[in-house]
Write a protein that holds these residues in place. Structure first.
Motif, short mmCIF file in Angstrom:
data_model
loop_
_atom_site.label_atom_id
_atom_site.label_comp_id
_atom_site.label_asym_id
_atom_site.label_seq_id
_atom_site.Cartn_x
_atom_site.Cartn_y
_atom_site.Cartn_z
N ALA A 63 0.85 -1.32 0.00
CA ALA A 63 0.17 -0.04 -0.05
C ALA A 63 0.81 1.19 0.04
O ALA A 63 0.30 2.44 0.12
CB ALA A 63 -0.88 0.08 1.32
N GLY A 64 2.14 1.12 -0.08
CA GLY A 64 2.89 2.29 -0.04
C GLY A 64 3.70 2.52 1.12
O GLY A 64 4.06 4.07 1.12
N TYR A 65 4.09 1.86 2.00
CA TYR A 65 4.72 2.32 3.25
C TYR A 65 6.08 1.14 3.43
O TYR A 65 6.05 0.19 3.03
CB TYR A 65 3.69 2.03 4.24
N THR A 66 6.91 1.81 4.31
CA THR A 66 7.94 1.10 4.72
C THR A 66 7.74 0.64 6.23
O THR A 66 7.47 1.31 7.00
CB THR A 66 9.27 1.82 4.84
N VAL A 67 7.65 -0.61 6.55
CA VAL A 67 7.24 -1.22 7.64
C VAL A 67 8.27 -2.03 8.38
O VAL A 67 9.10 -3.03 7.76
CB VAL A 67 6.01 -2.27 7.39
N LEU A 68 8.43 -1.75 9.50
CA LEU A 68 9.42 -2.66 10.52
C LEU A 68 8.40 -3.46 11.42
O LEU A 68 7.84 -2.59 12.21
CB LEU A 68 10.33 -1.39 11.20
N VAL A 69 8.91 -4.70 11.44
CA VAL A 69 8.16 -5.64 12.43
C VAL A 69 9.13 -6.04 13.17
O VAL A 69 10.07 -7.17 13.25
CB VAL A 69 7.54 -6.60 11.84
N PRO A 70 9.33 -5.60 14.56
CA PRO A 70 10.46 -5.93 15.57
C PRO A 70 9.94 -7.42 16.18
O PRO A 70 8.77 -7.43 16.60
CB PRO A 70 10.63 -4.82 16.46
N ASN A 71 10.90 -7.96 16.64
CA ASN A 71 10.82 -8.88 17.67
C ASN A 71 10.71 -8.43 19.01
O ASN A 71 11.98 -8.33 19.55
CB ASN A 71 11.89 -10.36 17.45
N VAL A 72 9.92 -8.25 19.67
CA VAL A 72 9.62 -7.75 20.76
C VAL A 72 10.35 -8.43 21.95
O VAL A 72 10.53 -7.88 23.18
CB VAL A 72 8.44 -7.15 21.12
N PHE A 73 10.28 -9.77 21.87
CA PHE A 73 10.83 -10.73 22.91
C PHE A 73 12.26 -10.74 22.59
O PHE A 73 12.82 -12.16 22.89
CB PHE A 73 10.19 -11.90 22.91
#
Length: 257
Positions: A63-73
């Motif tokens: 959809a046009g975004y730069t997405v960061l998904v961290p491993n919060v653990f």
């Protein structure tokens, strides 16, 4: 003007995010072509980084975004911190959550807010992320992290969303809703009406806190949906509610970023 690239034209990669307590493994995804894009920080549910979550992040990137998904653990090791089945049914869900509960407790509000600063600093230096404010979205426990990030870093967060969140407005002295007075972002929450982790009194308390603080917000209750309705690799998945969530989230991002 639409930010959307050609369907499926995204590029995802594993990245490492330095924090005060170590290094968080993470997934970064963005449109394959063009320059830097507005950034979205994506907080997972308790089951963490896995294929279904990467697919959600890729949909945001498309959809046009730069997405960061961290491993919060990350303090417990790289994702997944518990062995996950390909499909999480009701029986395995309970076993997994019991195993993950000590890990979840380790992520205290103080640590969560400290980590949020590290994730946002990393995005500020990321060449694929546009300068300026970011958005945050979260699922299940991630919805509380989204709210905390918006309250802890109001100068960086322009939009905060959360879906089927739990314990967002409890009686605890560090409940996420108590940060409402510090939030400057536009906020969007989608609650499951069959969710024991967020009873009606907490939904009302969160709404009242946001209203009293003058936060621009929209909180909706998804009738018939259960906790985890966006998670396609679980028995809680509800396609209709999930598509409603996508419409709400993408509308928020289009307005705020």
């Amino acid at each position: 003007m639409s930010r959307e690239p050609a369907a499926g034209a995204v590029r995802g990669t594993a990245v490492a995010v330095p924090t005060e307590d170590g290094t968080a493994d993470a997934y970064l995804t963005r449109p394959a072509g063009g320059g830097p894009r507005p950034a979205v920080l994506f907080y997972t549910d308790a089951f963490g980084l896995r294929p279904a979550v990467r697919a959600m992040a890729d949909r945001l990137a498309a959809a046009g975004y730069t997405v960061l998904v961290p491993n919060v653990f990350y303090r417990r090791g790289p994702a997944p911190v518990a062995e996950l089945p390909a499909f999480i049914d009701d029986a395995s869900r309970g076993r997994l959550l019991r195993r993950l509960m000590p890990v979840m407790r380790q992520l205290t509000p103080g640590r969560a807010e400290q980590d949020a600063g590290a994730y946002l600093r990393w995005l500020a230096d990321c060449p694929e992320a546009a300068g300026g404010p970011v958005a945050v979205t979260g699922y299940c426990m991630g919805a509380a992290l989204s709210l905390r990030t918006a309250g802890a870093r109001p100068e960086r967060v322009a939009a905060a969303a959360g879906f089927h969140g739990g314990r967002l407005a409890s009686d605890a002295p560090d409940s996420p809703h108590l940060l409402a007075g510090r939030i400057t972002a536009e906020v969007c929450f989608g609650h499951a009406d069959r969710d024991p982790s967020l009873p009606p009194e907490q939904i009302e308390r969160l709404e009242r806190a946001l209203t009293d603080a003058g936060v621009r917000h929209r909180c909706e209750v998804y009738t018939g949906a259960g906790h985890g309705f966006t998670q396609s690799d679980t028995a809680a998945y509800d396609k209709e509610a999930d598509e409603r969530h996508w419409a709400a989230l993408l509308g928020l991002l289009e307005r705020a970023l």
